[in-house]
Design a protein around this motif. Structure first.
Motif, PDB file in Angstrom:
ATOM      1  N   PHE A   1       0.784  -1.108   0.058  1.00  0.00           N
ATOM      2  CA  PHE A   1       0.056   0.010   0.082  1.00  0.00           C
ATOM      3  C   PHE A   1       0.775   1.270   0.037  1.00  0.00           C
ATOM      4  CE2 PHE A   1      -3.393  -3.004   1.454  1.00  0.00           C
ATOM      5  CZ  PHE A   1      -4.400  -2.310   0.828  1.00  0.00           C
TER       6      PHE A   1
ATOM      7  N   PHE B   1      -9.115   3.181  -1.071  1.00  0.00           N
ATOM      8  CA  PHE B   1      -9.129   2.009  -0.010  1.00  0.00           C
ATOM      9  C   PHE B   1     -10.314   2.458   0.898  1.00  0.00           C
ATOM     10  CE2 PHE B   1      -7.527   1.038   4.259  1.00  0.00           C
ATOM     11  CZ  PHE B   1      -7.542  -0.463   4.116  1.00  0.00           C
TER      12      PHE B   1
ATOM     13  N   ALA C   1      -1.694  -4.707  -1.365  1.00  0.00           N
ATOM     14  CA  ALA C   1      -2.639  -3.843  -2.354  1.00  0.00           C
ATOM     15  C   ALA C   1      -2.825  -4.746  -3.722  1.00  0.00           C
ATOM     16  CB  ALA C   1      -2.071  -2.651  -2.541  1.00  0.00           C
TER      17      ALA C   1
ATOM     18  N   ASP D   1      -7.707  -5.653  -1.816  1.00  0.00           N
ATOM     19  CA  ASP D   1      -6.470  -6.134  -1.249  1.00  0.00           C
ATOM     20  C   ASP D   1      -6.648  -7.787  -1.096  1.00  0.00           C
ATOM     21  OD1 ASP D   1      -7.522  -6.393   1.896  1.00  0.00           O
ATOM     22  OD2 ASP D   1      -8.117  -4.407   0.971  1.00  0.00           O
TER      23      ASP D   1
END
Length: 190
Positions: free
Chosen positions: A16, A24, A69, A81
């Protein structure tokens, strides 16, 4: 083993980054996505803390969850994810999970991402067995497990209090030898 990046034809599995925050938060705060997850949503502070934590986390540490991710290569945007956790008491067994933004459902991205991750995980961590657990009402999730060749090993009846009611869950698993037999490319790397 330090994790960097894995790639498939359409996806990039990576750590990430701070720029992932808006996307997200968008899928983590989508009630339809959260329906079968252990969370209801995420605040901006929680999302920042999660991203910072995952930037330095290492996969394969027994008992510690690791999330990567999933990025669509064509647009370089976060679409979901994948969760991975080696068992705290048996480093040869692990659990996987996955979450995708609603707009990305039904396109084969989850199958592609989880296949890539399992190819990597079986090789990198010399795992014997990987499990995944799904709410019995989450047909798409357990259908994915079945497409991956995982076997339903358990049906837990009202085993957990979840979002205001007792929930049934399925447990799926696959052994290293089964995975490698079904995915010869992964076997070439062992």
């Amino acid at each position: 083993m330090p994790f960097t990046v894995l790639e498939t034809e359409r996806l990039r599995l990576r750590r990430f980054t701070e720029s992932d925050l808006p996307l997200f938060m968008a899928y983590r705060n989508d009630p339809e996505i959260a329906r079968y997850q252990g969370w209801e949503g995420i605040s901006e502070a929680e999302a920042w803390a999660f991203i910072i934590e995952q930037k330095v986390a290492q996969p394969g540490v027994p008992g510690e969850g690791f999330q990567i991710a999933i990025e669509l290569k064509e647009t370089e945007t976060l679409i979901g994810d994948c969760f991975f956790k080696v068992n705290a008491h048996d480093k040869l067994q692990a659990e996987i999970g996955y979450t995708l933004a609603r707009a990305c459902h039904g396109k084969g991205y989850a199958t592609e991402a989880v296949t890539c991750w399992l190819n990597y995980a079986f090789q990198a961590f010399h795992l014997h067995r990987v499990i995944a657990i799904a709410d019995c009402e989450n047909h798409a999730s357990y259908a994915l497990m079945e497409r991956l060749g995982m076997r339903r090993e358990g049906h837990f009846i009202q085993n957990t209090w979840f979002k205001g009611h007792w929930c049934d869950e399925y447990l799926y698993a696959i052994l290293r030898e089964e995975w490698l037999r079904a995915h010869p490319v992964a076997n070439d790397k062992s």
